[in-house]
Design a protein around this motif. Structure first.
Motif: not given
Length: 376
Positions: A34, A36, A54, A59-60, A62, A64, A333
């Motif tokens: 991932s 971030r 989003d 999906s990799r 992220e 935050i 989350q």
């Protein structure tokens, strides 16, 4: 409408999304589980959920959600102090509307108003100053909160009150600064963010130079972003371009508004009225060194806490069963909190994260209608 459409064009969005996907599949990012990227500003979080960014992104990647909502990080003692002042005779407490429902230790400002306190919603500190002129037989206190975005307006209002000799006007000032906050996040061993989306409105005041330490001392890229969907997609692309190339610099995607040096007049107004506190206490984050501001001694007569001799006991940061501290710093989350959507809702908030329009929990709840029912 042309300006709005320019920053929400679906073809441009698709182009940026494809570029982001290509970058994620480029060495050295391709082999990572991932990537971030933290958006520091609550306004960006709001845009992400409102426009479903989003959901469009791989999906990799992220996203935050950081603690960039000043209402969300208000400690309970700030609300308690505001209530203590508001309940005193012949006091009018003026506040931005999003602070009224933030829970204190025993009640919120909205509940204090129901109990008889004269609490009024204003849209600017100048509105509060106007109240003081209209009610010379009352003490009018403005509850001043926010990052550098709102501090210049507070400072300029106080300077005007000084010029006009408005003696019944004070402030409960709980302003905070973004740079010490970023440093605290970077120093937190629990957090491993690869890059940052920097706040646009704050940067309009302070410029981009104060962020240089993020790249130089911590080796992380930061891109100051605007608030439209395409702004954020382009900013994410710019962060990924740096990560793919192994570089770390500060970039300004929001160049149509933000300048490198910021706004000198706004900076001067802030430094005239305020000086840094040694440390300040944040809801969920605890002590953050150098993040709070206080009145300079020559302007201490504007300090409502001194005027009303409020209790300065150590703040309480207790949220029963909740995960607000983890959500505030991006370690969790919102929907992963066991209270989210069940015990904690916008109508019955446990903390400010579910109150403020820029709070991550409120944004998730508002724009993911029905999903909270499936959290478990």
């Amino acid at each position: 409408m042309k300006f709005v459409d320019e920053f929400r064009d679906p073809e441009l969005a698709e182009h940026l999304l494809q570029r982001i996907k290509v970058l994620l599949n480029t060495a050295p990012l391709a082999n990572r589980e991932s990537v971030r990227v933290m958006e520091v500003c609550g306004g960006h979080t709001h845009t992400i959920f409102k426009y479903g960014l989003d959901r469009l992104l791989p999906s990799r990647l992220e996203l935050i959600h950081g603690p960039g909502c000043p209402v969300c990080v208000l400690p309970r003692d700030a609300i308690d102090t505001a209530i203590e002042i508001a309940l005193q005779p012949k006091v009018i407490l003026a506040s931005f509307g999003d602070a009224l429902r933030v829970p204190g230790t025993r009640m919120s400002l909205l509940q204090a108003r129901a109990a008889g306190a004269d609490v009024r919603t204003v849209y600017s500190p100048m509105d509060a100053l106007a109240l003081a002129k209209q009610h010379p037989d009352h003490s009018v206190v403005f509850f001043a909160i926010g990052f550098e975005t709102t501090i210049p307006a507070t400072a300029l209002t106080m300077l005007q009150a000084e010029r006009e000799n408005v003696e019944n006007f004070t402030m409960l000032a709980r302003h905070i600064s973004i740079i010490p906050t970023l440093k605290a996040l970077l120093d937190d061993p629990e957090l491993e963010n690869d890059g940052f989306i920097g706040p646009g409105h704050v940067s309009m005041v302070i410029g981009t130079e104060p962020y240089e330490f993020v790249a130089q001392a911590y080796g992380k890229p930061l891109v100051v972003s605007g608030f439209e969907p395409l702004d954020l997609l382009q900013s994410l692309q710019m962060v990924l371009e740096q990560l793919a190339c192994g570089t770390s610099v500060i970039e300004n995607q929001y160049a149509r508004v933000v300048r490198k040096q910021g706004n000198a007049q706004a900076q001067q107004a802030i430094s005239t009225l305020f000086e840094p506190r040694a440390s300040d206490y944040w809801q969920g984050l605890g002590e953050v060194a150098g993040s709070g501001l206080q009145f300079r001694p020559e302007y201490s007569h504007f300090d409502a806490e001194q005027h009303f001799l409020c209790d300065a006991s150590k703040p309480s940061d207790i949220v029963e069963q909740g995960c607000c501290d983890q959500v505030l710093k991006g370690a969790l989350q919102p929907q992963a909190c066991p209270l989210f959507g069940r015990v904690c809702t916008p109508s019955q908030p446990v903390s400010a994260l579910m109150v403020s329009s820029e709070g991550a929990c409120a944004a998730r709840y508002l724009y993911r209608s029905g999903e909270h029912r499936d959290v478990g």
